[in-house]
Design an enzyme around this catalytic site. Sequence first.
Site, short mmCIF file in Angstrom:
data_model
loop_
_atom_site.label_atom_id
_atom_site.label_comp_id
_atom_site.label_asym_id
_atom_site.label_seq_id
_atom_site.Cartn_x
_atom_site.Cartn_y
_atom_site.Cartn_z
N SER A 233 78.62 48.28 102.05
CA SER A 233 79.18 47.00 101.61
C SER A 233 78.58 45.84 102.40
O SER A 233 78.47 44.73 101.88
CB SER A 233 80.71 47.01 101.74
OG SER A 233 81.09 47.27 103.08
N LYS A 234 78.19 46.08 103.64
CA LYS A 234 77.56 45.04 104.46
C LYS A 234 76.27 44.55 103.81
O LYS A 234 76.05 43.35 103.64
CB LYS A 234 77.27 45.57 105.87
CG LYS A 234 76.64 44.55 106.81
CD LYS A 234 76.32 45.18 108.15
CE LYS A 234 75.70 44.17 109.10
NZ LYS A 234 76.62 43.13 109.54
N ILE A 235 75.42 45.49 103.41
CA ILE A 235 74.17 45.12 102.76
C ILE A 235 74.43 44.66 101.32
O ILE A 235 73.71 43.83 100.79
CB ILE A 235 73.17 46.29 102.79
CG1 ILE A 235 73.00 46.79 104.22
CG2 ILE A 235 71.82 45.86 102.25
CD1 ILE A 235 72.57 45.74 105.22
N GLY A 236 75.47 45.20 100.70
CA GLY A 236 75.84 44.76 99.36
C GLY A 236 76.09 43.26 99.31
O GLY A 236 75.73 42.58 98.34
N GLU A 253 76.81 49.86 94.06
CA GLU A 253 77.43 51.17 94.27
C GLU A 253 77.61 51.33 95.78
O GLU A 253 76.65 51.68 96.49
CB GLU A 253 76.56 52.28 93.69
CG GLU A 253 76.41 52.24 92.18
CD GLU A 253 77.70 52.56 91.45
OE1 GLU A 253 78.56 53.24 92.04
OE2 GLU A 253 77.84 52.15 90.29
#
Length: 556
Positions: A233-236, A253
């Site tokens: 989720s950090k890179i998302g 995803e």
Amino acid sequence: LSWDPRLNICSDSLSLSLSPSPVNPGCFLRKRVRLSAMAKVFEAADASNLMTELRMSFDAGVTRSYEWRVSQLKKLQVICDNHEPEIVSALHDDLGKPELESSVYEVALLRNSIKLALKQLKNWMAPDKAKTSLTTFPASAEIVSEPLGVVLVISAWNYPFLLSIDPVIGAISAGNAVVLKPSELAPASSSLLAKLLEQYLDPSAVRVIEGAVTETTLLLEQKWDKIFYTGSSKIGRIIMMAAAKHLTPVVLELGGKSPVVIDSDTNLKANMIILLSAKITVKRIIAGKWGCNNGQACISPDYILTTKEYAPKVIDAMKQELEAFYGKNPMESKDMSRIVNSNHFDRLSKILEEKEVSDKIVYGGQKNRDNLKIAPTIFLDVPLDSLIMSEEIFGPLLPILTVITICHSILDCFIDLVFMSDIHSCSAQLNNLEECFDVIRSRPKPLAAYLFTQNQKLKERFAMTVSAGGIVVNDIAVHLSLPTLPFGGVGESGMGSYHGKFSFDAFSHKKAVLYKSFIGDAAIRYPPYSRGKLRLLKALVNSNLVEVFKVLLGLS
């Protein structure tokens, strides 16, 4: 994306760590060696030229025909059929994956996705008829699935073939040109993907770009028609920020802390049935946790919720089955993947060694940094504010939380998130798992949530009240294999979904098309307006035939 020396370049599909940490010199050196070995450094001009070439191919209609889509899918099928040993070998090099996990959970699932796409592609491409109304009569309408254009797929390291090629299947099926950026943390798999896709697929419409932060940053600066990302989720969030500059839609995803709820009242008819149910429950949890890349999976169980009385039975059964699966010394088992690299090993070690957590170990805890191995480790009643309960584990550690501990912790730490009036109402329901669904609801929505029970009301309650990307009752992770179910997250676990027809839809625009005849043109839609025109148009818009006749006959 910009270079930040505080962030670890070797810990994610974009080479960013979950938390600031010093650069690992050894990892940095390996990256430099790999990048220097590349034939040509990927620069801004290369990214721009790549996009221009793919855009020209798409605009020329190269990817739109049914024949082109089928030809590319069949070549992907050839890759799976002819190169499975190479794929298995690459996965073993990157992750120490057992052959069974590689062949079944990556190659076989890909083969099924390709077969389904080949079988159903004509139906997926066919326009869907849509109803018309009196307002547009005479007319016909349909919904056309239109390819989006040029799309970017950024995949993850934990299932490097499945999570790379499965979205590409959807992109090709929908008629798009596609760029795949595999994860640099699985270098053998990334290299093999680049080699095979270049060898078999149409280079005018399908490309693979290897690399790390620099390459991914340059790709994200381009204007894509969709970005499909699998990872943290950090890179998302970084992906979404980059996409927002061009209003590019995204599929994210991600992951999260997927809970497992075990009902102690599995079956009260006979002790033998209870024992059998408990044994099957534990076997399925072990298979879904340690049998799926040693816990390094986005839908891996992250923690277990059960009653205080039932927890010892679960732990005893787990110890017995883990020994049956992986032997008395699981560190020597060849049926379990290793941790992907030293950075993730150190992250897991930090979680494992936290004082409030290490004291709660009831099984396992052994680790070997040289071999990147951590034994299956079970904890009992860890604090809810500990690291292991604050972030996605993504490894072979599994805490078990009991209802009593949970309820008191909620009252202490999450009182504003619990739907109970006071401590007495909580204490009165300590053994009712249904009352502790609030624990799951008080946390970010997970990618998956699991329940083991034979209580039909509890099943229905769980499915209706717990929000997650997907829910499985009495098993772990098997929904992933069903192409008839959408696979994706909600909230912090992601957005958008794919698999089967949902993959085709993820890379398609549903275009509304209305075909109108020149016959039957009505003067009432044109000025000058009158009260009679108003009454008739209102009746037509409302599809009220009775009112239409009344207006025409002068009765309204």
